[in-house]
Design a protein around this motif. Structure first.
Motif, PDB file in Angstrom:
ATOM      1  N   ASP A 150      52.912  21.588  59.908  1.00  0.00           N
ATOM      2  CA  ASP A 150      53.358  21.516  61.303  1.00  0.00           C
ATOM      3  C   ASP A 150      53.569  20.056  61.714  1.00  0.00           C
ATOM      4  O   ASP A 150      52.771  19.186  61.357  1.00  0.00           O
ATOM      5  N   GLY A 151      54.659  19.820  62.421  1.00  0.00           N
ATOM      6  CA  GLY A 151      54.933  18.463  62.893  1.00  0.00           C
ATOM      7  C   GLY A 151      55.668  17.640  61.857  1.00  0.00           C
ATOM      8  O   GLY A 151      55.594  16.414  61.830  1.00  0.00           O
ATOM      9  N   ASN A 175      56.493  17.240  76.340  1.00  0.00           N
ATOM     10  CA  ASN A 175      57.605  16.352  75.981  1.00  0.00           C
ATOM     11  C   ASN A 175      58.411  16.063  77.246  1.00  0.00           C
ATOM     12  O   ASN A 175      59.267  16.856  77.655  1.00  0.00           O
ATOM     13  N   TRP A 230      51.767  12.697  73.835  1.00  0.00           N
ATOM     14  CA  TRP A 230      52.665  13.650  73.173  1.00  0.00           C
ATOM     15  C   TRP A 230      52.894  13.167  71.751  1.00  0.00           C
ATOM     16  O   TRP A 230      53.602  12.195  71.529  1.00  0.00           O
ATOM     17  N   ALA A 271      53.906  15.215  69.255  1.00  0.00           N
ATOM     18  CA  ALA A 271      54.980  16.028  68.649  1.00  0.00           C
ATOM     19  C   ALA A 271      54.544  16.654  67.328  1.00  0.00           C
ATOM     20  O   ALA A 271      55.370  17.026  66.494  1.00  0.00           O
ATOM     21  N   SER A 272      53.257  16.749  67.148  1.00  0.00           N
ATOM     22  CA  SER A 272      52.640  17.621  66.146  1.00  0.00           C
ATOM     23  C   SER A 272      51.649  18.469  66.914  1.00  0.00           C
ATOM     24  O   SER A 272      50.649  17.945  67.430  1.00  0.00           O
ATOM     25  N   MET A 273      51.928  19.773  66.998  1.00  0.00           N
ATOM     26  CA  MET A 273      51.019  20.638  67.782  1.00  0.00           C
ATOM     27  C   MET A 273      49.590  20.479  67.284  1.00  0.00           C
ATOM     28  O   MET A 273      48.650  20.415  68.085  1.00  0.00           O
ATOM     29  N   PHE A 320      47.995  21.217  76.941  1.00  0.00           N
ATOM     30  CA  PHE A 320      49.184  21.141  76.091  1.00  0.00           C
ATOM     31  C   PHE A 320      50.201  22.143  76.621  1.00  0.00           C
ATOM     32  O   PHE A 320      49.862  23.304  76.881  1.00  0.00           O
ATOM     33  N   TYR A 330      54.234  23.593  75.990  1.00  0.00           N
ATOM     34  CA  TYR A 330      55.615  23.639  75.508  1.00  0.00           C
ATOM     35  C   TYR A 330      56.264  24.837  76.198  1.00  0.00           C
ATOM     36  O   TYR A 330      56.276  25.957  75.684  1.00  0.00           O
ATOM     37  N   LYS A 347      59.692  26.901  72.237  1.00  0.00           N
ATOM     38  CA  LYS A 347      59.953  26.395  70.880  1.00  0.00           C
ATOM     39  C   LYS A 347      58.938  26.924  69.879  1.00  0.00           C
ATOM     40  O   LYS A 347      59.277  27.192  68.729  1.00  0.00           O
ATOM     41  N   LEU A 348      57.687  27.075  70.308  1.00  0.00           N
ATOM     42  CA  LEU A 348      56.624  27.368  69.344  1.00  0.00           C
ATOM     43  C   LEU A 348      56.592  28.839  68.969  1.00  0.00           C
ATOM     44  O   LEU A 348      56.941  29.712  69.763  1.00  0.00           O
ATOM     45  N   ARG A 349      56.178  29.079  67.705  1.00  0.00           N
ATOM     46  CA  ARG A 349      56.208  30.428  67.166  1.00  0.00           C
ATOM     47  C   ARG A 349      54.878  31.119  67.422  1.00  0.00           C
ATOM     48  O   ARG A 349      53.799  30.519  67.297  1.00  0.00           O
ATOM     49  N   GLU A 358      51.701  29.758  65.021  1.00  0.00           N
ATOM     50  CA  GLU A 358      51.349  28.540  65.785  1.00  0.00           C
ATOM     51  C   GLU A 358      50.541  28.944  67.022  1.00  0.00           C
ATOM     52  O   GLU A 358      49.361  28.619  67.136  1.00  0.00           O
TER      53      GLU A 358
HETATM   54  P1  P6P Z   1      59.551  18.285  70.177  1.00  0.00           P
HETATM   55  C1  P6P Z   1      56.749  20.409  65.473  1.00  0.00           C
HETATM   56  O1  P6P Z   1      58.102  20.497  65.075  1.00  0.00           O
HETATM   57  C2  P6P Z   1      56.538  21.409  66.595  1.00  0.00           C
HETATM   58  O2  P6P Z   1      56.814  22.690  66.144  1.00  0.00           O
HETATM   59  C3  P6P Z   1      55.115  21.282  67.125  1.00  0.00           C
HETATM   60  O3  P6P Z   1      54.224  20.895  66.154  1.00  0.00           O
HETATM   61  C4  P6P Z   1      55.236  20.242  68.216  1.00  0.00           C
HETATM   62  O4  P6P Z   1      54.288  20.410  69.264  1.00  0.00           O
HETATM   63  C5  P6P Z   1      56.651  20.453  68.730  1.00  0.00           C
HETATM   64  O5  P6P Z   1      57.398  21.083  67.686  1.00  0.00           O
HETATM   65  C6  P6P Z   1      57.318  19.146  69.102  1.00  0.00           C
HETATM   66  O6  P6P Z   1      58.580  19.472  69.649  1.00  0.00           O
HETATM   67  O7  P6P Z   1      60.654  19.045  70.894  1.00  0.00           O
HETATM   68  O8  P6P Z   1      58.729  17.435  71.113  1.00  0.00           O
HETATM   69  O9  P6P Z   1      59.992  17.552  68.959  1.00  0.00           O
END
Ligand code: P6P
Length: 322
Positions: free
Chosen positions: A110-111, A200, A234, A236-238, A252, A254, A266-268, A272
């Protein structure tokens, strides 16, 4: 210095999960040790950069997405209690030819957009009950998150850590120099209040009004409706953002945004949001899609996406209250 319990010792002492779940956890944990080594070798083995293909999510795959995915697939296929697996990096489920036992869903790395710039990434995993007496189908993976029998993540950062929940509570292990997961945090607890949000911000103009209103309230600081100043993070790695929340609290988000209105977020859900939500809830936090607790959602598709708001319980309540 006190002698720390290792993962096998912790699993042996854990009284409420059955031995087969523990066997699955042991296999995943060992795979994460191997993944940490491959990730840490970075450019030395020529594993950085794009793989030159897209996954089912229509995302550019990194070489390490594929390498780590294969490492977990092989480890799980050889693990007797595993009947099937599903991965962010695989279009469809894979079965092992065995029945009963468990299903494992995972995001192997992830990330991964952070890999080439050496920022923390991680592995997220979820263990679900498999149907008895037959091979699993995709429909068998579509269980609400409350059905998970275990969940966890490994975070490959300044320390390599494994955070795990079996039947109750959340424990954290730190990887030793000789490759053992040592119990360093027996019971993580997410503080109910926080002054730190993770979102983000570049998507601000695309958010729905309640999200904009909540973040605006935070940004107004002590002179605003919240009466206190907030900090923002932020990664950008959950995994990294959630780990920070597990260690010191935070929220947190998204959320849904108007960039792709048909996408709920965005997240599955399966590999996730569900595992992370179980971990956060078991540590006293909350996790919602904005209306419903994520763990109560009935999945309809293997790779379905979901809006995510999780972390410090009182702050999640603030967001939900709008
Ligand atoms: P963005 C990584 O690709 C991910 O799936 C998560 O780990 C993370 O929180 C998110 O997308 C980051 O998304 O749009 O900020 O790049």
């Amino acid at each position: 210095m006190t002698t720390l319990i290792d993962l096998p010792g912790y699993l042996a002492a854990e009284q409420t999960s059955d031995t087969e779940v523990k066997a699955v956890i042991g296999v995943i944990a060992e795979a994460c040790v191997q993944i940490s080594r491959v990730v840490a070798s970075g450019a030395i083995l020529g594993n950085l950069g794009a793989a030159g293909q897209k996954n089912v999510q229509d995302e550019e795959q990194k070489k390490l997405d594929i390498i780590t995915n294969d490492m977990l697939r092989e480890a799980l296929k050889a693990c007797q209690p595993v009947a099937g697996l599903a991965s962010e990096e695989l279009d469809e489920i894979e079965t092992t030819g065995r029945s009963g036992g468990f299903l494992v869903t995972f995001d192997p790395l992830d990330g991964s957009s952070n890999i080439d710039v050496n920022v923390s990434v991680g592995t997220i995993f979820s263990v679900l009950p498999a149907p008895a007496g037959r091979e699993p189908t995709e429909a068998d993976f579509l269980l609400p998150g409350r059905r998970q029998v275990a969940a966890g993540y490994a975070v490959y950062g300044p320390q390599t850590m494994l955070v795990l929940t079996l039947s109750k509570g959340v424990a954290a292990f730190t990887l030793s120099a000789d490759g053992a997961w040592l119990l360093t945090h027996e019971a993580l607890a997410v503080p109910a209040d926080t002054s730190e949000f993770a979102i983000n911000m570049s998507n601000q103009r695309h958010w729905a009004e309640p999200v904009r209103r909540y973040i605006d309230g935070c940004l107004k600081g002590k002179d605003g409706p919240r009466g206190k100043n907030f900090n923002m993070r932020w990664v950008a790695s959950m995994v990294a953002d959630v780990h920070r929340i597990m260690m010191r609290g935070g929220i947190f988000m998204y959320p849904w945004d108007a960039r792709e209105p048909d996408k709920p977020g965005k997240l599955r859900l399966l590999y996730e949001a569900n595992p992370m939500s179980l971990i956060v809830e078991r540590a006293g936090g909350k996790a919602t899609d904005g209306q419903t607790a994520i763990l109560d959602l009935q999945p309809t598709k293997l790779h379905q996406r979901v809006p995510v708001v999780l972390g410090s319980a009182n702050e999640v309540d603030q967001v939900v209250a709008g």
